[in-house]
Write an enzyme that holds these catalytic residues in place. Structure first.
Site, PDB file in Angstrom:
ATOM      1  N   ASN A  86       0.870  -1.183   0.000  1.00 56.36           N
ATOM      2  CA  ASN A  86       0.000   0.000   0.000  1.00 56.36           C
ATOM      3  C   ASN A  86       0.904   1.230   0.000  1.00 56.36           C
ATOM      4  OD1 ASN A  86      -1.805   2.041   0.370  1.00 56.36           O
ATOM      5  ND2 ASN A  86      -2.541   1.365   2.383  1.00 56.36           N
ATOM      6  N   LYS A 132       0.058   4.229  -0.339  1.00 55.52           N
ATOM      7  CA  LYS A 132      -0.587   5.436   0.225  1.00 55.52           C
ATOM      8  C   LYS A 132      -0.325   6.623  -0.713  1.00 55.52           C
ATOM      9  CE  LYS A 132      -0.339   3.252   4.693  1.00 55.52           C
ATOM     10  NZ  LYS A 132      -0.239   3.347   6.132  1.00 55.52           N
ATOM     11  N   HIS A 146      -9.693   1.282   4.695  1.00 54.88           N
ATOM     12  CA  HIS A 146      -8.420   1.485   5.399  1.00 54.88           C
ATOM     13  C   HIS A 146      -8.644   2.457   6.561  1.00 54.88           C
ATOM     14  CE1 HIS A 146      -4.317   2.636   6.303  1.00 54.88           C
ATOM     15  NE2 HIS A 146      -3.950   1.531   5.692  1.00 54.88           N
ATOM     16  N   GLU A 192      -6.999   4.830   7.647  1.00 53.99           N
ATOM     17  CA  GLU A 192      -6.750   6.247   7.331  1.00 53.99           C
ATOM     18  C   GLU A 192      -7.958   6.861   6.641  1.00 53.99           C
ATOM     19  OE1 GLU A 192      -3.006   5.595   5.383  1.00 53.99           O
ATOM     20  OE2 GLU A 192      -2.139   5.015   7.320  1.00 53.99           O
ATOM     21  N   GLU A 196      -5.640  -4.698  10.550  1.00 56.73           N
ATOM     22  CA  GLU A 196      -4.629  -3.665  10.751  1.00 56.73           C
ATOM     23  C   GLU A 196      -4.950  -2.894  12.029  1.00 56.73           C
ATOM     24  OE1 GLU A 196      -2.567  -2.505   6.807  1.00 56.73           O
ATOM     25  OE2 GLU A 196      -4.348  -1.277   6.984  1.00 56.73           O
ATOM     26  N   GLY A 208       2.341   2.448  10.831  1.00 52.71           N
ATOM     27  CA  GLY A 208       3.306   3.538  10.676  1.00 52.71           C
ATOM     28  C   GLY A 208       4.008   3.926  11.972  1.00 52.71           C
ATOM     29  N   SER A 244       3.225  -1.966  10.471  1.00 47.54           N
ATOM     30  CA  SER A 244       4.666  -2.040  10.734  1.00 47.54           C
ATOM     31  C   SER A 244       5.275  -3.390  10.364  1.00 47.54           C
ATOM     32  CB  SER A 244       4.958  -1.694  12.197  1.00 47.54           C
ATOM     33  OG  SER A 244       4.535  -0.371  12.481  1.00 47.54           O
TER      34      SER A 244
END
Ligand code: 13P
Length: 244
Positions: A7, A9, A93, A95, A161, A167, A206
């Site tokens: 991904n 992003k 996702h 985010e 996730e 991250g 991560s």
């Protein structure tokens, strides 16, 4: 089946994407039994799909709208993703949930739209740190998967996730991953009972070549959805080879 998905992003430009793909493809030979995917930003979809799909890799959109077309400034539709060379789409996702107000109700519509256009949805679920600390992890996962009772069954990949592991360099502990994936599997079995859909459950948060082998040894971990480490072709190729 094993699955390793990059991904990207909101990273990379066209020169960087081309260099990445050329470098990556020289580093491993695709093998049956392991699906490799890349989810680039929209502007790079065609470039990346032209480079990697002939080698058997999948290309995913990072989001897609439920409507096929119309007055939705800034959005992209499932047929547009298909037209740009996608075979799947990441949906939900964290985010998108966190920064763009993505709701479960919208996601149910998006999953149905993806199926309508023959795109494979890669549904992301996971708890925040506050939810984990409050002991709500499994309840959150149950709720996020509940949309499958509305969509009905279909081809699907799921990524667990944990938001606090994305991250941050703070990967979830093996026991936490084991518990979450076993729970997701039992929920999927319930939602998909009587169908023959095989849903791989990926872990994301991560993931690095240092942590991936242990993760792959956990029951019900079929692979990884990778952010930061997927921007380095050497690291991403290493992850693919670890999945073989
Ligand atoms: P990181 O691998 O950078 O933690 O990102 C994970 C992720 O969000 C993949 O979708």
């Amino acid at each position: 089946m094993r699955c390793v998905v990059a991904n990207w992003k909101m990273n990379l430009n066209s020169d960087e994407a081309r260099a990445f793909c050329e470098d990556l493809l020289g580093r491993f030979t695709p093998k049956s039994g392991t699906e490799v995917g890349i989810a680039p930003p929209y502007t790079l979809l065609r470039l990346v799909s032209d480079l990697v799909r002939p080698k058997g890799l999948k290309v995913f959109g990072q989001n897609g709208h439920a409507e096929a077309k119309g007055a939705f400034t800034g959005e992209i539709s499932m047929p547009q993703l298909l037209d740009a060379g996608c075979s799947g789409v990441i949906l939900g996702h964290s985010e998108r949930r966190q920064f763009f107000g993505e709701t479960d109700a919208a996601l149910a519509k998006k999953i149905k739209a993806a199926w309508q256009w023959n795109l494979l949805p890669l549904l992301c679920i996971g708890e925040t740190l506050a939810q984990r600390d409050a002991g709500q992890t499994l309840e959150v996962l149950r709720q996020q998967l509940f949309i499958l009772s509305e969509t009905g069954p279909g081809p699907l990949w799921v990524a667990y996730e944990p938001v606090w592991a994305i991250g941050t360099g703070r990967r979830a502990e093996a026991a936490q991953v084991r518990e979450a994936h076993a729970f997701i599997r039992s929920e999927l079995n319930r939602h998909l009972a009587g169908t023959d859909h095989q849903v791989p459950i990926l872990y994301g948060g991560s993931v690095t070549p240092e942590s991936f082998p242990e993760l792959l040894g956990i029951p019900e971990v079929a692979g990884g959805l990778v952010g930061g480490a997927s921007l380095d072709p050497r690291k991403f190729a290493e992850l693919v080879k670890q999945a073989y």
